[in-house]
Design a protein around this motif. Structure first.
Motif, PDB file in Angstrom:
ATOM      1  N   THR A 116       8.099  -1.123  -0.419  1.00  0.00           N
ATOM      2  CA  THR A 116       7.099  -0.469  -1.245  1.00  0.00           C
ATOM      3  C   THR A 116       5.666  -0.370  -0.667  1.00  0.00           C
ATOM      4  O   THR A 116       4.943   0.411  -0.941  1.00  0.00           O
ATOM      5  CB  THR A 116       7.000  -1.569  -2.414  1.00  0.00           C
ATOM      6  OG1 THR A 116       8.308  -1.447  -3.228  1.00  0.00           O
ATOM      7  CG2 THR A 116       6.164  -0.833  -3.472  1.00  0.00           C
TER       8      THR A 116
ATOM      9  N   THR B 256       5.745   2.576   1.588  1.00  0.00           N
ATOM     10  CA  THR B 256       5.438   3.820   0.553  1.00  0.00           C
ATOM     11  C   THR B 256       3.985   3.809   0.054  1.00  0.00           C
ATOM     12  O   THR B 256       3.615   4.926   0.069  1.00  0.00           O
ATOM     13  CB  THR B 256       6.581   3.673  -0.812  1.00  0.00           C
ATOM     14  OG1 THR B 256       7.767   3.489  -0.046  1.00  0.00           O
ATOM     15  CG2 THR B 256       6.401   4.730  -1.508  1.00  0.00           C
ATOM     16  N   ASN B 257       3.620   2.784  -0.285  1.00  0.00           N
ATOM     17  CA  ASN B 257       2.097   2.725  -0.948  1.00  0.00           C
ATOM     18  C   ASN B 257       1.040   3.220  -0.002  1.00  0.00           C
ATOM     19  O   ASN B 257      -0.068   4.041  -0.236  1.00  0.00           O
ATOM     20  CB  ASN B 257       1.508   1.385  -1.516  1.00  0.00           C
ATOM     21  CG  ASN B 257       2.246   0.914  -2.809  1.00  0.00           C
ATOM     22  OD1 ASN B 257       2.874   1.868  -3.404  1.00  0.00           O
ATOM     23  ND2 ASN B 257       2.486  -0.249  -3.023  1.00  0.00           N
TER      24      ASN B 257
ATOM     25  N   SER C 172       0.025  -7.134  -5.456  1.00  0.00           N
ATOM     26  CA  SER C 172       0.412  -6.117  -6.149  1.00  0.00           C
ATOM     27  C   SER C 172      -0.240  -5.605  -7.528  1.00  0.00           C
ATOM     28  O   SER C 172      -0.645  -4.274  -7.551  1.00  0.00           O
ATOM     29  CB  SER C 172       1.945  -6.104  -6.361  1.00  0.00           C
ATOM     30  OG  SER C 172       2.770  -6.518  -5.186  1.00  0.00           O
TER      31      SER C 172
END
Length: 453
Positions: A240, A243-244, A210
């Motif tokens: 996430t 979404t990324n 991340s």
């Protein structure tokens, strides 16, 4: 960031404590002649050894039930330092200063610990392994105090002196550069940190990936972020990550894949807020799949994630309109019409009935739109009212609506309304002619009176 550094620092105390040689071994043969004052740099004299042993017992009692006497240990250290430090050999100085660092770290007094570590570096004959440990610790401690430039300097000095690399140093350098907005400098250190762990057979955590992806995003290096994000999906498959992935495709101007990735996230049940539902629904409409977009918006409303506001219901109505699902659009359109402060909602509601050939309902809705007012295009609404009325054979009402449309708009609207008035009159004329002929035919074929009667 400071919390993470403190977690690392909690291990420093145990790491820096030097084992004390048992007194019995050092003092064996003490009945012989005492050693000269000038000793080698790698040994502890008897007096220093005794003092250090007592201090260690105060700081780390052998009996686990005994409480450390830190105040007493500090007093003994200060006394030893004042009486003998200037006459100590380098190893003795190193030992005393190490105990000081342990004391300050126990109290989490990092500024004093930093000062003591820096004093250690001034020792001429400091052992190389101790120098490396000191530089590494200074890198961590100065980071804990948010002295990022000093942290970078000490870590770089460690790398210059060390024959090997260290994951803590790589990570610390990346963090420090990040904190001073040197993202390009932070990136290679983090990649080196991750590669070193993998080489050592260690498993990387989600936070490791991340952080790297965050650097790519901030550096707008989306070409690099794309494969890394896909890797994170394979490894972790979290919301996430999807979404990324959608955000990466958006930044690469790949709209089709952006919508696809968001749709996969929806199918996996990973959309959990209004904005994402609305974004996906409208995006599907934008790539000519409005029917699917409408279904997603309805699903969001049914789940309670999308609020039934005027704006959201207007969007749903538009999705149905794009999909030519006029009947499905009626319910949300009517809700919008009732809650809106303008007549535009009734205008849309009327249009839906008009295209469905429900001309009476259309005319009623257009009239309600006009009565409510605040229309975006009053002339257009009046013209559609005229069109609905002509379908109901209300020629006078249609002409009146068209005349009002001509008066309400600009030059273009005036021309359209005038042309439509001409059309109404022409249509009325044909209608009247047909009606007359129909009546004539009825009269012509009127049956004669019965001869029998």
């Amino acid at each position: 960031m400071k919390t993470n550094n403190k977690l690392c620092l909690s291990f420093l105390i145990g790491f820096l404590v030097l084992p004390i040689v048992p007194t019995s071994l050092v003092l064996a043969g003490e009945e012989q002649r005492a050693p000269p004052e000038a000793r080698t740099a790698g040994t502890l004299g008897p007096a220093v050894m005794r003092a250090i042993s007592e201090i260690q017992e105060m700081m780390q009692p052998e009996d686990p039930d005994d409480e450390p006497d830190l105040e007493g240990a500090k007093a003994e250290l200060d006394d030893l330092y004042e009486r003998r430090f200037e006459r100590m050999n380098d190893f003795e100085k190193q030992t005393v200063l190490n105990f000081y660092t342990n004391y300050w770290l126990t109290l989490e007094n990092y500024p004093e610990a930093i000062s003591t570590f820096e004093q250690l570096l001034e020792i001429e004959e400091l052992r190389e392994d101790t120098r490396l440990r000191t530089l590494r610790s200074l890198g961590q401690l100065t980071a804990a105090e948010e002295r990022w430039r000093d942290s970078i300097r000490y870590y770089e000095l460690w790398r210059e002196a060390s024959l090997e690399e260290d994951d803590v140093v790589y990570r610390g350098l990346s963090y420090a550069h990040y904190q001073v907005d040197e993202l390009a400098e932070a990136l290679p250190y983090w990649i080196a940190y991750m590669e070193l762990l993998l080489t050592q057979g260690e498993e990387l955590g989600r936070d490791d990936y991340s952080y790297l992806n965050g650097l790519y995003f901030q550096l707008e290096d989306f070409e690099s972020a794309l494969p890394l994000t896909k890797t994170m999906i394979v490894l972790f498959d979290e919301q996430t990550d999807w979404t990324n992935l959608s955000a990466v495709y958006a930044s690469l101007d790949d709209e089709e894949r952006r919508v696809r990735s968001m749709n996969v996230a929806y199918l996996k049940g990973m959309l959990d807020d209004e904005n994402r539902f609305l974004n996906l629904g409208q995006s599907l409409g934008g790539i000519d799949i409005p029917s699917s977009g409408a279904k997603i918006l309805v699903d969001g409303i049914e789940q309670g994630l999308v609020e039934e506001t005027e704006e959201n219901l207007t969007t749903l109505t538009q999705m149905y309109l794009l999909a030519s699902q006029y009947e499905a659009a009626l319910a949300p359109a009517l809700e919008v019409a009732e809650m809106s402060e303008s007549g535009d909602g009734y205008d849309t509601y009327g249009y839906l009935h008009y295209v469905m050939r429900n001309y009476q309902e259309a005319a009623d809705a257009f009239q309600m739109a006009i009565d409510k007012g605040n229309l975006s295009n009053r002339a257009d609404t009046l013209l559609f009212l005229a069109r609905a009325l002509i379908e109901l054979d209300d020629f006078e009402g249609a002409k009146e609506a068209a005349r009002q449309s001509a008066d309400a708009g600009g030059e273009s609207e005036r021309r359209s309304a005038t042309d439509y008035i001409t059309f109404i009159e022409s249509t009325e004329s044909r209608f009247n002619i047909i009606a007359e002929r129909r009546q004539d035919a009825i009269d012509f074929y009127e049956p004669y009176p019965s001869l029998i009667d």
